[in-house]
Design a protein around this motif. Structure first.
Motif, PDB file in Angstrom:
ATOM      1  N   UNK A 253       0.834  -1.206   0.000  1.00 29.38           N
ATOM      2  CA  UNK A 253       0.000   0.000   0.000  1.00 29.38           C
ATOM      3  C   UNK A 253       0.871   1.259   0.000  1.00 29.38           C
ATOM      4  N   UNK A 254       2.003   1.198   0.727  1.00 26.57           N
ATOM      5  CA  UNK A 254       2.915   2.343   0.758  1.00 26.57           C
ATOM      6  C   UNK A 254       3.457   2.629  -0.642  1.00 26.57           C
ATOM      7  N   UNK A 255       3.808   1.568  -1.365  1.00 31.33           N
ATOM      8  CA  UNK A 255       4.322   1.734  -2.725  1.00 31.33           C
ATOM      9  C   UNK A 255       3.241   2.321  -3.635  1.00 31.33           C
ATOM     10  N   UNK A 256       2.049   1.737  -3.545  1.00 35.22           N
ATOM     11  CA  UNK A 256       0.966   2.181  -4.436  1.00 35.22           C
ATOM     12  C   UNK A 256       0.575   3.635  -4.166  1.00 35.22           C
ATOM     13  N   UNK A 257       0.726   4.050  -2.901  1.00 38.57           N
ATOM     14  CA  UNK A 257       0.350   5.414  -2.562  1.00 38.57           C
ATOM     15  C   UNK A 257       1.396   6.445  -2.969  1.00 38.57           C
ATOM     16  N   UNK A 258       2.594   5.966  -3.328  1.00 40.78           N
ATOM     17  CA  UNK A 258       3.703   6.901  -3.541  1.00 40.78           C
ATOM     18  C   UNK A 258       3.926   7.280  -4.997  1.00 40.78           C
ATOM     19  N   UNK A 259       3.313   6.546  -5.916  1.00 39.42           N
ATOM     20  CA  UNK A 259       3.566   6.888  -7.313  1.00 39.42           C
ATOM     21  C   UNK A 259       2.863   5.931  -8.254  1.00 39.42           C
ATOM     22  N   UNK A 260       3.033   6.174  -9.543  1.00 42.20           N
ATOM     23  CA  UNK A 260       2.374   5.327 -10.531  1.00 42.20           C
ATOM     24  C   UNK A 260       3.109   3.996 -10.683  1.00 42.20           C
TER      25      UNK A 260
ATOM     26  N   UNK B 268      10.119   8.968  -5.396  1.00 44.91           N
ATOM     27  CA  UNK B 268       9.070   8.998  -4.370  1.00 44.91           C
ATOM     28  C   UNK B 268       8.776   7.597  -3.838  1.00 44.91           C
ATOM     29  N   UNK B 269       8.729   6.632  -4.759  1.00 47.32           N
ATOM     30  CA  UNK B 269       8.453   5.251  -4.340  1.00 47.32           C
ATOM     31  C   UNK B 269       9.594   4.727  -3.465  1.00 47.32           C
ATOM     32  N   UNK B 270      10.832   4.999  -3.898  1.00 48.07           N
ATOM     33  CA  UNK B 270      11.985   4.538  -3.105  1.00 48.07           C
ATOM     34  C   UNK B 270      11.977   5.167  -1.713  1.00 48.07           C
ATOM     35  N   UNK B 271      11.639   6.453  -1.664  1.00 51.45           N
ATOM     36  CA  UNK B 271      11.611   7.136  -0.363  1.00 51.45           C
ATOM     37  C   UNK B 271      10.534   6.534   0.535  1.00 51.45           C
ATOM     38  N   UNK B 272       9.368   6.245  -0.055  1.00 52.81           N
ATOM     39  CA  UNK B 272       8.278   5.655   0.732  1.00 52.81           C
ATOM     40  C   UNK B 272       8.673   4.272   1.248  1.00 52.81           C
ATOM     41  N   UNK B 273       9.392   3.518   0.430  1.00 50.65           N
ATOM     42  CA  UNK B 273       9.834   2.187   0.853  1.00 50.65           C
ATOM     43  C   UNK B 273      10.831   2.294   2.002  1.00 50.65           C
ATOM     44  N   UNK B 274      11.765   3.234   1.880  1.00 48.37           N
ATOM     45  CA  UNK B 274      12.888   3.254   2.838  1.00 48.37           C
ATOM     46  C   UNK B 274      12.485   3.708   4.228  1.00 48.37           C
ATOM     47  N   UNK B 275      11.341   4.387   4.340  1.00 46.03           N
ATOM     48  CA  UNK B 275      10.879   4.740   5.689  1.00 46.03           C
ATOM     49  C   UNK B 275      10.017   3.625   6.288  1.00 46.03           C
ATOM     50  N   UNK B 276       9.692   2.600   5.490  1.00 47.64           N
ATOM     51  CA  UNK B 276       8.897   1.478   5.997  1.00 47.64           C
ATOM     52  C   UNK B 276       9.840   0.451   6.625  1.00 47.64           C
ATOM     53  N   UNK B 277       9.461  -0.131   7.788  1.00 43.96           N
ATOM     54  CA  UNK B 277      10.369  -1.083   8.450  1.00 43.96           C
ATOM     55  C   UNK B 277      10.785  -2.246   7.544  1.00 43.96           C
ATOM     56  N   UNK B 278       9.918  -2.654   6.608  1.00 43.13           N
ATOM     57  CA  UNK B 278      10.268  -3.768   5.727  1.00 43.13           C
ATOM     58  C   UNK B 278      11.027  -3.304   4.480  1.00 43.13           C
ATOM     59  N   UNK B 279      11.247  -1.992   4.350  1.00 42.12           N
ATOM     60  CA  UNK B 279      11.781  -1.489   3.085  1.00 42.12           C
ATOM     61  C   UNK B 279      13.114  -0.775   3.167  1.00 42.12           C
ATOM     62  N   UNK B 280      13.825  -0.969   4.287  1.00 44.64           N
ATOM     63  CA  UNK B 280      15.064  -0.209   4.477  1.00 44.64           C
ATOM     64  C   UNK B 280      16.115  -0.489   3.418  1.00 44.64           C
ATOM     65  N   UNK B 281      16.107  -1.721   2.872  1.00 44.49           N
ATOM     66  CA  UNK B 281      17.114  -2.065   1.864  1.00 44.49           C
ATOM     67  C   UNK B 281      16.584  -1.920   0.436  1.00 44.49           C
ATOM     68  N   UNK B 282      15.487  -1.208   0.289  1.00 41.79           N
ATOM     69  CA  UNK B 282      14.893  -1.046  -1.049  1.00 41.79           C
ATOM     70  C   UNK B 282      15.898  -0.436  -2.020  1.00 41.79           C
ATOM     71  N   UNK B 283      15.803  -0.834  -3.267  1.00 48.60           N
ATOM     72  CA  UNK B 283      16.756  -0.337  -4.264  1.00 48.60           C
ATOM     73  C   UNK B 283      16.149  -0.370  -5.660  1.00 48.60           C
TER      74      UNK B 283
END
Lengths: 344, 344
Positions: free
Chosen positions: B214-221, B292-307
């Motif tokens: 949901x965090x990803x979907x809310x952050x961008x297309x 925006x999507x990367x930023x939204x992921x990286x603030x999520x506890x499961x998304x710190x290593x997003x790339x």
């Protein structure tokens, strides 16, 4: 130009299921394209989930695993059974089955042709039940860790406004009505079970009950309806008696049984009231409507042997009893153990 | 007064699963009351199907069987996996998972306590994923015809208006983004696989991805999103490349891998890009929204290593390629065979 390295494997190169068919990779895709899609029809896109339309605000969901042995038996096979089993659970609840999910656990070494026959049988049963397989899954386990194929189906259906069937709704005076002969499925499977084969002309009653369930519901006030599958008539009525806090009294002489079922059960020491059907239903019907329901059943091709076999009573709450033609009365308890393993 | 004949069996009398637990009779009812209902919570009535409310006019359905071996592994077990697996398939499609159906195929001889631990783990995963188990089934197969326990879950969810994610929607220029390190689940399971045990501090990433999706979907297309489970990142991207008729070009150096996964894969001769995750997602995101999507992921506890690990390209339609840090480029084909059987 980049070399792909992926050389296609001809269809005939794998006559049996291998572990790679469960990999989620190329062999999984091939199994899908060679076996399941030709049988089930291809959806628009092969997503890991299906998005489908659903009318109304209430849905019904049911799931069942099927582990019947042998995979093919007179009148059916594990594929037909897996479709009918889940469809029927919805149909007897008054819902309209619409979509089916099918998950396969295959044992390494299963013949691909066997799987194809099962998939084709599922498709025919789906067509008959007017339901569509919309999503699925396949896993493979190593040889000796499964038994050919196990199938789990989940049916999703629409619940009509006002539908309120429940096993907790039976009332004193209701007629107990069955749609046909009992135990055909269980005895048909046993007749081809390894180590037990016996000759009989009997075929399983395995069939979708969608149409006949609608016929019953349209003919009168039905309080609850079940399909007497695992554990047979006895289990279905015991659950009803317990949930509705009533007693059920059956009249043994009125219970429809085929002579082949009666004699096979005598030979094997089984009680036919505990033997599974897969295409019958049992209903508790308001007494003023019982004749109308019976008449509606008897004009339906699946309901010619329909009968009123007993009544809901105030006595012995939570218990099912049966009166013999000779006047005795015995309790039909919930079966403690298992008289017929792997019948569905 | 009629004798009932049904004497209750004390809870402790069956420490192991017996065939009767699959009978649909008294032992089935006991297993339900002693193991499943305490873990899952009791519905109003024990019907063979569940009737539940459903908002909107479109639903999403997914089904998966789980045959992982061993049943318990660092960071999870077959129960948690069975809940997350189906929940995640819906979540990455943009649907809101709401209801779960769970079907168990038990092998005779399984310890009841093992089953209880698995059921409790399922409940915890359901609570975390905010989904409810509404119906289920249990079958028992004879010893040697199964492998402890197989679980098939089916998730049903609501599809929000306007949701149109599809693996056929990736476009040239889209960024390929993963939410975390790859291969943790597969390597964690292998580390305790009989005959292969090796020491590692690694735990499976198995988790519901509902929130992070949901965090990803809310952050961008987002054009499409998958969870890279069986077959790993490679399978997910190959399916996308084929369905979307595009190429995918990955940059190997940017793919997040834990050192433990890297070294275990080197030791075992595995390619980590084919190893399953069970709590990650991979998305194709419109280039103007990737930050925006990367930023939204990286603030999520499961998304710190997003790339961002690559991009959708026009070249080599239907293929996924990966550029090594040394400039070489190789194709990542769909795996033909099976590098890791029974990882999920």
């Amino acid at each position: 130009m980049i070399e792909t390295g992926a050389c296609p494997v001809p269809a005939s190169s794998y006559p049996h299921v291998v572990l790679g068919h469960g990999s989620g990779g190329r062999l999984s895709a091939e199994l899908l394209k060679q076996v399941f899609l030709p049988a089930f029809g291809a959806p628009e896109a092969l997503e890991d989930q299906a998005t489908v339309a659903m009318p109304g605000t209430r849905i019904a969901v049911t799931t069942d695993s099927f582990v019947v042995r042998p995979l093919f038996f007179p009148g059916g096979d594990i594929g037909k059974l897996a479709v009918c089993g889940s469809v029927n659970d919805l149909a007897v609840g008054g819902a309209r089955p619409m979509y089916l999910a099918a998950a396969f656990i295959l044992e390494e070494g299963l013949e691909i042709d066997t799987l194809r026959r099962i998939a084709q049988s599922m498709r025919r049963a789906c067509d008959e039940a007017e339901i569509r397989i919309v999503t699925g899954d396949t896993k493979v386990v190593d040889k000796g860790k499964g038994d050919g194929v196990f199938i789990t189906t989940t049916a999703v259906g629409a619940v009509p406004e006002g539908c309120a069937l429940s096993i907790a709704s039976a009332r004193r005076g209701d007629a107990i009505i069955v749609s046909g002969t009992l135990g055909d499925h269980g005895v048909a499977v046993l007749s081809v079970r390894e180590g037990l084969e016996f000759e009989t002309a009997l075929v399983s009653d395995c069939a979708p009950v969608t149409g006949i369930a609608q016929a019953v519901l349209g003919a009168g006030r039905v309080r609850c309806m079940r399909d007497p599958t695992r554990g047979g008539l006895s289990s279905a009525l015991n659950e009803m008696a317990e949930a509705s806090r009533v007693g059920v009294q059956l009249d043994e002489a009125s219970i429809p049984l085929k002579p082949e079922v009666r004699s096979a059960c005598e030979m094997l020491g089984l009680d036919p009231l505990y033997v599974a059907c897969e295409g019958r239903l049992v209903a508790a019907v308001a007494p003023e409507d019982e004749e109308r329901v019976l008449a509606a059943l008897r004009v339906h091709p699946q309901g010619r042997d329909a009968a009123r076999i007993g009544r809901v009573v105030e006595d012995h709450e939570g218990f099912v009893t049966v009166r013999s033609p000779f006047g005795g009365e015995r309790v039909l308890p919930l079966l403690a153990g298992e008289q017929l393993p792997r019948i569905c």
